[in-house]
Design a protein around this motif. Structure first.
Motif, short mmCIF file in Angstrom:
data_model
loop_
_atom_site.label_atom_id
_atom_site.label_comp_id
_atom_site.label_asym_id
_atom_site.label_seq_id
_atom_site.Cartn_x
_atom_site.Cartn_y
_atom_site.Cartn_z
N MET A 257 41.25 18.01 51.02
CA MET A 257 42.41 17.18 50.73
C MET A 257 42.15 15.76 51.23
N GLU A 258 42.74 14.84 50.54
CA GLU A 258 42.58 13.44 50.90
C GLU A 258 43.88 12.72 50.60
N ILE A 259 44.32 11.86 51.53
CA ILE A 259 45.53 11.09 51.23
C ILE A 259 45.19 10.05 50.17
N THR A 260 46.20 9.63 49.44
CA THR A 260 45.98 8.66 48.37
C THR A 260 45.77 7.26 48.94
N ARG A 261 45.22 6.39 48.11
CA ARG A 261 45.09 4.98 48.52
C ARG A 261 46.47 4.40 48.80
N GLN A 262 47.43 4.80 48.00
CA GLN A 262 48.79 4.33 48.19
C GLN A 262 49.30 4.66 49.59
N ALA A 263 49.06 5.88 50.05
CA ALA A 263 49.48 6.28 51.39
C ALA A 263 48.71 5.49 52.45
N ASP A 264 47.41 5.33 52.25
CA ASP A 264 46.59 4.57 53.19
C ASP A 264 47.09 3.12 53.27
N TYR A 265 47.37 2.51 52.14
CA TYR A 265 47.86 1.13 52.12
C TYR A 265 49.22 1.02 52.79
N ALA A 266 50.07 2.00 52.58
CA ALA A 266 51.40 1.98 53.21
C ALA A 266 51.27 2.04 54.73
N VAL A 267 50.40 2.90 55.22
CA VAL A 267 50.20 3.01 56.67
C VAL A 267 49.65 1.71 57.23
N ARG A 268 48.64 1.13 56.55
CA ARG A 268 48.07 -0.13 57.03
C ARG A 268 49.10 -1.26 57.04
N ALA A 269 49.91 -1.33 55.99
CA ALA A 269 50.95 -2.37 55.93
C ALA A 269 51.97 -2.17 57.06
N MET A 270 52.34 -0.93 57.31
CA MET A 270 53.32 -0.66 58.37
C MET A 270 52.74 -0.97 59.74
N ILE A 271 51.48 -0.68 59.97
CA ILE A 271 50.85 -1.03 61.25
C ILE A 271 50.87 -2.54 61.42
N HIS A 272 50.56 -3.26 60.36
CA HIS A 272 50.59 -4.73 60.42
C HIS A 272 52.00 -5.20 60.80
N ILE B 176 53.55 18.98 59.22
CA ILE B 176 54.76 18.14 59.30
C ILE B 176 55.10 17.82 60.74
N GLU B 177 55.02 18.80 61.61
CA GLU B 177 55.31 18.55 63.04
C GLU B 177 54.30 17.57 63.64
N ASP B 178 53.03 17.70 63.28
CA ASP B 178 52.02 16.77 63.78
C ASP B 178 52.29 15.35 63.29
N LEU B 179 52.63 15.20 62.02
CA LEU B 179 52.92 13.86 61.48
C LEU B 179 54.14 13.24 62.14
N LYS B 180 55.09 14.07 62.55
CA LYS B 180 56.27 13.57 63.26
C LYS B 180 55.92 13.09 64.67
N GLN B 181 54.84 13.61 65.24
CA GLN B 181 54.44 13.24 66.60
C GLN B 181 53.81 11.86 66.68
N VAL B 182 53.36 11.34 65.55
CA VAL B 182 52.66 10.05 65.54
C VAL B 182 53.64 8.95 65.14
N SER B 183 54.00 8.12 66.11
CA SER B 183 54.93 7.02 65.82
C SER B 183 54.15 5.79 65.36
N LEU B 184 54.85 4.91 64.68
CA LEU B 184 54.24 3.65 64.29
C LEU B 184 53.85 2.86 65.54
N ALA B 185 54.64 2.94 66.58
CA ALA B 185 54.31 2.25 67.84
C ALA B 185 52.97 2.75 68.38
N TYR B 186 52.75 4.06 68.32
CA TYR B 186 51.47 4.62 68.77
C TYR B 186 50.32 4.04 67.94
N LEU B 187 50.49 3.99 66.62
CA LEU B 187 49.43 3.48 65.74
C LEU B 187 49.12 2.02 66.04
N VAL B 188 50.16 1.23 66.33
CA VAL B 188 49.96 -0.18 66.68
C VAL B 188 49.17 -0.29 67.98
N GLN B 189 49.55 0.51 68.97
CA GLN B 189 48.85 0.50 70.26
C GLN B 189 47.41 1.00 70.12
#
Length: 152
Positions: free
Chosen positions: A1-16, A119-132
């Motif tokens: 399985m692989e996340i889509t480019r759209q999902a990857d771009y959304a995560v990168r934009a949100m981290i920014h 789903i539980e694992d994805l809930k554990q990762v906050s945007l704040a964590y990704l920024v840090q």
């Protein structure tokens, strides 16, 4: 399985956006350049993030894109579901669908459990964590996964 480019771009934009001061807006063009995301594609992704209530946009002088909530309150699950829809490992797990093979399928219960953990694992990762984590990696410093993801 692989996340889509759209999902990857959304995560990168949100981290920014999460790395910006809370009252600061930034243009899509700035995000596009900084995150190496094609602007037309990013514009579509941002529209989905707006629709999901994760970001807001405004035009004109001082306009741009900004988060609607604190990065601590936004999870990786929120971001992925904003652009991909509900996380579903198999069609038989879609909400509202009754799989006729469920009573005899050995995989159904396995997919249910794996999806629940994902789903539980994805809930554990906050945007704040990704920024840090991004700041730590950029500075060559170590960082730890969120405690809920640490498995032995």
């Amino acid at each position: 399985m692989e996340i889509t480019r759209q999902a990857d771009y959304a995560v990168r934009a949100m981290i920014h956006l999460g790395s910006m001061p809370p009252d600061k807006r930034v243009s899509s063009a700035v995000i596009s350049k900084a995150q190496q995301v094609p602007l037309p594609f990013l514009t579509k992704v941002i529209a989905q993030l707006v629709h999901a209530g994760l970001v807001t946009t405004s035009r004109g002088m001082g306009g741009g894109v900004a988060l609607t909530r604190d990065p601590e309150e936004i999870t990786l699950l929120d971001i992925l579901e904003a652009v991909e829809g509900p996380i579903t490992l198999n069609r038989c797990l879609l909400r509202g669908i009754k799989c006729e093979l469920e009573p005899t399928c050995p995989m159904h219960d396995v997919w249910v459990e794996i999806q629940k953990h994902l789903i539980e694992d994805l809930k554990q990762v906050s945007l704040a964590y990704l920024v840090q984590a991004q700041a730590a990696k950029s500075a060559g410093r170590p960082f730890q996964l969120p405690a809920g993801l640490m498995r032995t």
